[in-house]
Design a protein around this motif. Structure first.
Motif, PDB file in Angstrom:
ATOM      1  N   ARG A 258       0.647  -1.136  -0.288  1.00 42.48           N
ATOM      2  CA  ARG A 258       0.129   0.063  -0.288  1.00 42.48           C
ATOM      3  C   ARG A 258       0.884   1.561  -0.065  1.00 42.48           C
ATOM      4  NH1 ARG A 258      -5.630  -0.730   2.234  1.00 42.48           N
ATOM      5  NH2 ARG A 258      -6.184  -2.333   0.962  1.00 42.48           N
ATOM      6  N   HIS A 259       2.120   1.245   0.545  1.00 44.56           N
ATOM      7  CA  HIS A 259       3.120   1.960   1.044  1.00 44.56           C
ATOM      8  C   HIS A 259       3.218   2.919  -0.170  1.00 44.56           C
ATOM      9  CE1 HIS A 259       5.566   5.140   2.303  1.00 44.56           C
ATOM     10  NE2 HIS A 259       6.097   4.886   2.611  1.00 44.56           N
ATOM     11  N   GLU A 262       0.906   4.376  -2.923  1.00 46.87           N
ATOM     12  CA  GLU A 262       1.336   6.236  -2.618  1.00 46.87           C
ATOM     13  C   GLU A 262       2.787   6.865  -3.456  1.00 46.87           C
ATOM     14  OE1 GLU A 262      -1.634   5.771   1.061  1.00 46.87           O
ATOM     15  OE2 GLU A 262       0.211   6.183   1.519  1.00 46.87           O
ATOM     16  N   ARG A 263       3.749   5.723  -2.735  1.00 46.08           N
ATOM     17  CA  ARG A 263       5.260   6.470  -3.602  1.00 46.08           C
ATOM     18  C   ARG A 263       5.912   5.369  -3.749  1.00 46.08           C
ATOM     19  NH1 ARG A 263       7.478   9.315   1.847  1.00 46.08           N
ATOM     20  NH2 ARG A 263       9.214   9.705  -0.052  1.00 46.08           N
TER      21      ARG A 263
END
Length: 330
Positions: A258-259, A262-263
């Motif tokens: 998930r992280h 985003e990045r």
């Protein structure tokens, strides 16, 4: 003496008659919140000091008198003041000292203006924004003020620089003649990128390791092929382990996947569901920074490919195990 708010009111006036509602709207657009009555009262006060006239209607209109001589009013508005205030907070360290000193009167003026409108959006903005770093906080090394001035001026003027520099593994400094190419600010460390003597390769010099510096009169040798942004983008400050990119494949847990959604690690990153987690694929530069990042993620990630990186991670983990579990050493 007119206040900063009154200067702003004067700046809205022209030689065309304007109603106080129009003047009030212009002030609101600049982030200055006043009541109509306050504007009217200030205009009345200013008419005793400046050649501005009213048409005496209700509400009154105001303008500069036809016979008023042209003169310069302070040109700083609230937006400019906010920009200077944030520049002082976040950019001052990147400017030559001569520029910082030249800006001081304007910065002081900006502080006064923002203090006057401290309860408006523009006025309170500096108190409602902040920049943080998620890295472990370390105390910044001390840089000699003379060294800082000489280095910045050499970069600014394109001059050669003579320094006494101690590399991190050395006990004493050595004299070197540098041809400055640019400055890079990495968290709390300032690096000078330069060539040394007549050698063509680009080197990095941490300013806190320079014990003495002298800007020379001779111009620095220019390198027409050098681009500071490109030099950084190629990973030269992340301690590259090889030239070019690698295709990395990671098995990540749900949180890390998930992280990374985003990045992203790279523009060509692909994440797909796999048994036991999520497969992350991306083209990256293999650097020491990449390895440190992967090690810091601990059990949240497994390096699948390339094999060389997987083996390097495994060797480091084995070394850590031996340190923390000395009884298990072979």
């Amino acid at each position: 003496m007119a206040t900063l708010t009154q200067w702003q009111i004067l700046r809205t006036l022209t030689k065309r008659n304007q109603g106080t509602n129009e003047i009030l709207e212009k002030l609101h657009q600049k982030g200055i919140t006043l009541t109509l009555r306050s504007v009217q009262r200030n205009l009345g006060t200013l008419s005793g000091e400046f050649p501005i006239i009213s048409d005496h209607k209700n509400p009154a209109g105001w303008k500069w008198s036809d016979s008023a001589e042209l003169f310069a009013l302070p040109t700083m508005d609230s937006t400019t003041a906010l920009t200077l205030r944030l520049s002082e907070q976040y950019l001052a360290e990147m400017l030559p000292r001569t520029c910082v000193r030249a800006l001081q009167p304007y910065v002081a003026h900006a502080h006064k203006l923002l203090d006057e409108i401290s309860e408006t959006g523009v006025g309170w903005w500096p108190r409602r924004v902040a920049r943080i770093s998620r890295q472990q906080h370390l105390i910044s090394p001390t840089i000699n003020d003379h060294v800082l001035d000489e280095v910045f001026q050499a970069v600014l003027e394109g001059k050669q620089l003579e320094v006494s520099y101690r590399s991190i593994g050395d006990e004493s400094s050595t004299k070197r003649k540098l041809h400055p190419l640019g400055l890079v600010f990495d968290s709390e460390i300032i690096y000078l990128v330069a060539t040394v003597w007549d050698y063509p390769d680009f080197r990095q010099f941490a300013l806190h390791r320079i014990s003495d510096a002298k800007k020379l009169d001779q111009p620095a040798k220019c390198n027409d092929t050098f681009c500071l942004d490109k030099y950084i983008a190629e990973g030269n400050f992340d301690f590259p382990r090889q030239q070019g990119q690698i295709r990395i494949r990671l098995l990540a847990n749900k949180w890390l996947a998930r992280h990374l959604e985003e990045r992203k690690l790279a523009e060509d990153q692909i994440i797909s569901k796999r048994s036991g987690g999520f497969l992350v694929e991306a083209s990256v530069i293999e650097t020491a920074q990449l390895k440190w990042w992967l090690l810091g993620l601990g059990t949240q990630v497994e390096v699948l490919e390339p094999e060389s990186l997987r083996q390097s991670i495994s060797t480091t983990i084995e070394g850590l195990h031996n340190i923390y579990n000395p009884k298990d050493r072979k």
